[in-house]
Design a protein around this motif. Structure first.
Motif, short mmCIF file in Angstrom:
data_model
loop_
_atom_site.label_atom_id
_atom_site.label_comp_id
_atom_site.label_asym_id
_atom_site.label_seq_id
_atom_site.Cartn_x
_atom_site.Cartn_y
_atom_site.Cartn_z
N ALA A 288 0.84 -1.21 0.00
CA ALA A 288 0.00 0.00 0.00
C ALA A 288 0.87 1.25 0.00
CB ALA A 288 -0.92 -0.02 1.21
N LYS A 289 1.90 1.24 0.82
CA LYS A 289 2.78 2.42 0.91
C LYS A 289 3.53 2.64 -0.41
CE LYS A 289 6.70 4.29 3.41
NZ LYS A 289 7.82 4.00 4.28
N ALA B 93 1.21 3.90 -3.24
CA ALA B 93 0.84 5.31 -3.06
C ALA B 93 2.03 6.21 -3.42
CB ALA B 93 0.39 5.54 -1.63
N ALA B 94 3.22 5.81 -2.99
CA ALA B 94 4.41 6.62 -3.30
C ALA B 94 4.65 6.66 -4.80
CB ALA B 94 5.63 6.04 -2.58
N LYS C 297 2.42 6.37 -7.12
CA LYS C 297 1.41 7.21 -7.76
C LYS C 297 1.81 8.68 -7.67
CE LYS C 297 -2.51 4.11 -7.68
NZ LYS C 297 -2.31 3.54 -9.00
N ALA C 298 2.41 9.05 -6.52
CA ALA C 298 2.88 10.44 -6.38
C ALA C 298 4.06 10.68 -7.34
CB ALA C 298 3.30 10.70 -4.94
N MET C 299 4.90 9.66 -7.51
CA MET C 299 6.06 9.82 -8.38
C MET C 299 5.68 9.89 -9.86
SD MET C 299 8.54 7.29 -6.26
CE MET C 299 9.56 6.79 -7.59
N GLU C 300 4.53 9.29 -10.19
CA GLU C 300 4.08 9.32 -11.59
C GLU C 300 3.90 10.74 -12.10
OE1 GLU C 300 0.53 7.00 -11.86
OE2 GLU C 300 1.60 5.10 -11.67
N ASN C 301 3.63 11.67 -11.18
CA ASN C 301 3.45 13.07 -11.59
C ASN C 301 4.71 13.66 -12.19
OD1 ASN C 301 0.77 13.28 -10.70
ND2 ASN C 301 1.45 13.56 -8.59
N TYR C 302 5.84 13.04 -11.92
CA TYR C 302 7.11 13.56 -12.45
C TYR C 302 7.51 12.89 -13.76
CZ TYR C 302 7.31 15.49 -7.76
OH TYR C 302 7.01 16.16 -6.60
N TYR D 151 11.06 0.62 -1.27
CA TYR D 151 9.67 0.48 -0.85
C TYR D 151 9.23 -0.99 -0.75
CZ TYR D 151 8.84 5.48 -1.29
OH TYR D 151 8.87 6.83 -1.12
N ARG E 236 -1.45 -0.26 -13.71
CA ARG E 236 -1.33 0.89 -12.81
C ARG E 236 -2.67 1.31 -12.20
NH1 ARG E 236 -1.18 6.71 -15.21
NH2 ARG E 236 -2.51 6.46 -17.02
N SER F 40 -4.81 -0.60 -6.89
CA SER F 40 -4.46 0.20 -5.72
C SER F 40 -3.44 -0.48 -4.83
CB SER F 40 -5.71 0.49 -4.90
OG SER F 40 -6.65 1.14 -5.69
N PHE F 41 -3.34 -1.79 -4.94
CA PHE F 41 -2.40 -2.53 -4.10
C PHE F 41 -1.67 -3.56 -4.96
CE2 PHE F 41 -6.24 -1.56 -1.57
CZ PHE F 41 -5.68 -0.67 -0.69
N VAL G 66 1.55 8.06 -18.92
CA VAL G 66 0.79 9.07 -18.13
C VAL G 66 -0.26 9.80 -18.96
CG1 VAL G 66 2.34 9.52 -16.25
CG2 VAL G 66 2.79 10.57 -18.42
N GLU H 287 -0.31 3.78 6.09
CA GLU H 287 0.81 3.23 5.33
C GLU H 287 0.85 3.87 3.93
OE1 GLU H 287 2.01 -1.13 4.00
OE2 GLU H 287 0.78 -1.12 5.80
N GLY I 197 3.51 6.76 2.20
CA GLY I 197 4.15 6.61 0.89
C GLY I 197 4.05 7.89 0.08
#
Lengths: 312, 157
Positions: free
Chosen positions: A5-6, A9-10, A12-17, A63, A264, A267-268, A312, B32, B36
């Motif tokens: 999960a962590k 989520a990380a 998904k945030a990195m995909e913005n770059y 991760y 992608r 979610s998990f 993207v 969690e 992230g």
């Protein structure tokens, strides 16, 4: 069910770059290397940690360090490095410049293992290949034969490992890689009029493109091969092969990106992580093609038709 | 202490315990995922925090049910009632909806909210959609809470 999960989520945030189509468009229109670098820096920020695949991989491993499934993505690099180390050893050169990173192997150790012939220290999936390739290359001194053996075993190892995970994404990933590689090999064998024996050893085969049928098509000549491929589930690839090798290469990368696009959405699980690695791989390839095209003054159309599909 | 009181206390304990476990699992999972996102983009902390709070409500509903139950049987703020076994079992049954639905809904809400964290990470402007999706699961916890409270208030002591 809710694994990673962590990490997801990380990611998904990195995909913005990751670069978007409009960024690629801007890069194509850029007048020079300096402008390209400034566009990339404005998108990714300075001190970007995902500018090389090695960094992307190390982030993923931070991760999800225990994720065995992800390691299948590096099998191609592992076997390439085996080839590099073997050939360098025979030629008495240092292999370091020929290695591809990231890799599941410790590359210094690889050199040591091959020179001591202690293949048991290699990961299980490449022990037999390393031993057979060494015997073949020392017996025949034919690098091409050893290459085709290793390439074929790469695909077999990917398929076997993917089947072992039982994960549909990984199975499809291994299958698509095999199909693309087999079509490429078949086309080259046909064009270079290679012997049936060589073709048989070079083609891996899969559930979608059967080995024997493909070998028969190759021996029948280019027309038979194209007609065989046109009647398979990869008919569109056959059309591209006839037109241009560059477009076929792009198609191979694009089908893998399309697979990543589906993964992608999850979610998990490890699939979005693998998808991100594939996307980063495509992005880095695009940037490499762009900078080479710019350097040689290729026209806009040539650059655009070589740009890989983005995620993207 | 009568057998009835023992059953009533088991009911109160289950309401707080099971809903609390569900919330802890749900909040933990979203936390969690939120960690992230924050590790890559710390500016999204406040947005993901809202999602993390959502599965925490079931624990509060369990606590509320337990307090009301304890107050009805006189353990809190009064003299402990002489409950019959039937009355005790009735209180235990009354605690079951929030205990069971609280546990399950908090876990599922946690999964939905963790997926919502992914929306916030990629498209922060659509954060509200992630919250709405997770909040839908809350409905069933609220319905269970309502039933548990109605039952507790309507058991004759």
């Amino acid at each position: 069910m809710t694994k990673y999960a962590k990490a997801v989520a990380a990611i998904k945030a990195m995909e913005n770059y990751l670069l978007t189509y409009s960024d690629i468009e801007q890069l194509i229109n850029a007048s020079g290397k300096a402008e390209m670098e400034s566009i990339i820096a404005s998108k990714k920020g300075n001190g970007n940690e995902t500018d090389t695949l090695e960094n992307v991989w190390s982030t993923l491993m931070d991760y999800a360090p225990e994720c065995e499934e992800l390691k299948i993505l590096l099998y191609k690099n592992d076997f390439h490095n085996l080839k590099a180390a073997l050939k360098s050893m025979i030629a008495g050169r240092e292999p370091d410049n020929y290695y591809i990173k990231p890799s599941n192997l410790n590359l210094d150790e690889l050199k040591d293992i091959l020179s001591s012939k202690d293949y048991g220290r290699l990961p299980e999936y490449m022990r037999e290949t390393a031993e057979n390739a060494y015997k073949l290359i020392t017996k025949t001194l034919d690098g091409q034969l050893a290459d085709s053996l290793i390439d074929c075993d790469t695909l077999k190892a990917m398929q076997k490992a993917a089947e072992k995970t039982g994960n549909s994404f990984m199975i499809r990933y291994a299958l698509l890689n095999t199909v693309c590689a087999d079509i490429k090999t078949a086309y080259r064998c046909c064009k270079m009029k290679k012997s049936v024996n060589f073709t048989e050893n070079a083609i891996c085969g899969s559930s979608e493109i059967e080995k024997d049928a493909l070998v028969r098509a190759v021996t029948g000549g280019m027309e038979t091969l194209i007609s065989y491929l046109e009647n398979s589930s990869y008919g569109d690839a056959a059309g591209l092969l006839e037109k241009s090798a560059a477009q076929f290469e792009k198609w191979c990368d694009d089908v893998i990106t399309e697979l990543a696009e589906q993964a992608r959405m999850q979610s998990f699980g490890f699939e979005p992580l693998a998808a991100y690695y594939i996307a980063a791989e495509a992005e880095i390839k695009n940037l490499r093609i762009l900078s080479i095209c710019k350097e040689f003054g290729a026209d806009r159309e040539t650059v655009t038709e070589r740009m890989r599909k983005l995620y993207v | 202490m009568t057998n009835g009181m023992v059953f009533a206390l088991i009911g109160a304990a289950l309401a707080a315990l099971m809903a609390g476990i569900g919330s802890a699992k749900g909040v933990g999972l979203v936390g969690e995922a939120a960690a992230g996102v924050v590790s890559v983009d710390p500016s999204k902390f406040s947005k993901v925090l809202i999602l993390q709070l959502l599965p925490g409500t079931q624990g509060l509903y369990g606590l509320l049910t337990a307090i009301i139950l304890l107050s009805r049987v006189g353990i809190i703020g009064g003299t402990p009632a002489e409950l019959t076994t039937a009355q005790g079992l009735a209180f235990l049954a009354a605690a079951c909806p929030i205990a069971i639905v609280g546990l399950i809904s908090a876990i599922f809400q946690g999964k939905t909210a963790a997926a919502g964290v992914g929306i916030t990470a990629k498209k922060p402007e659509h954060n509200g959609k992630g919250i709405i999706m997770a909040a839908m699961v809350e409905t069933y916890a609220i319905l269970a809470l309502l039933i548990s409270i109605l039952m507790i208030y309507n058991i004759a002591v």
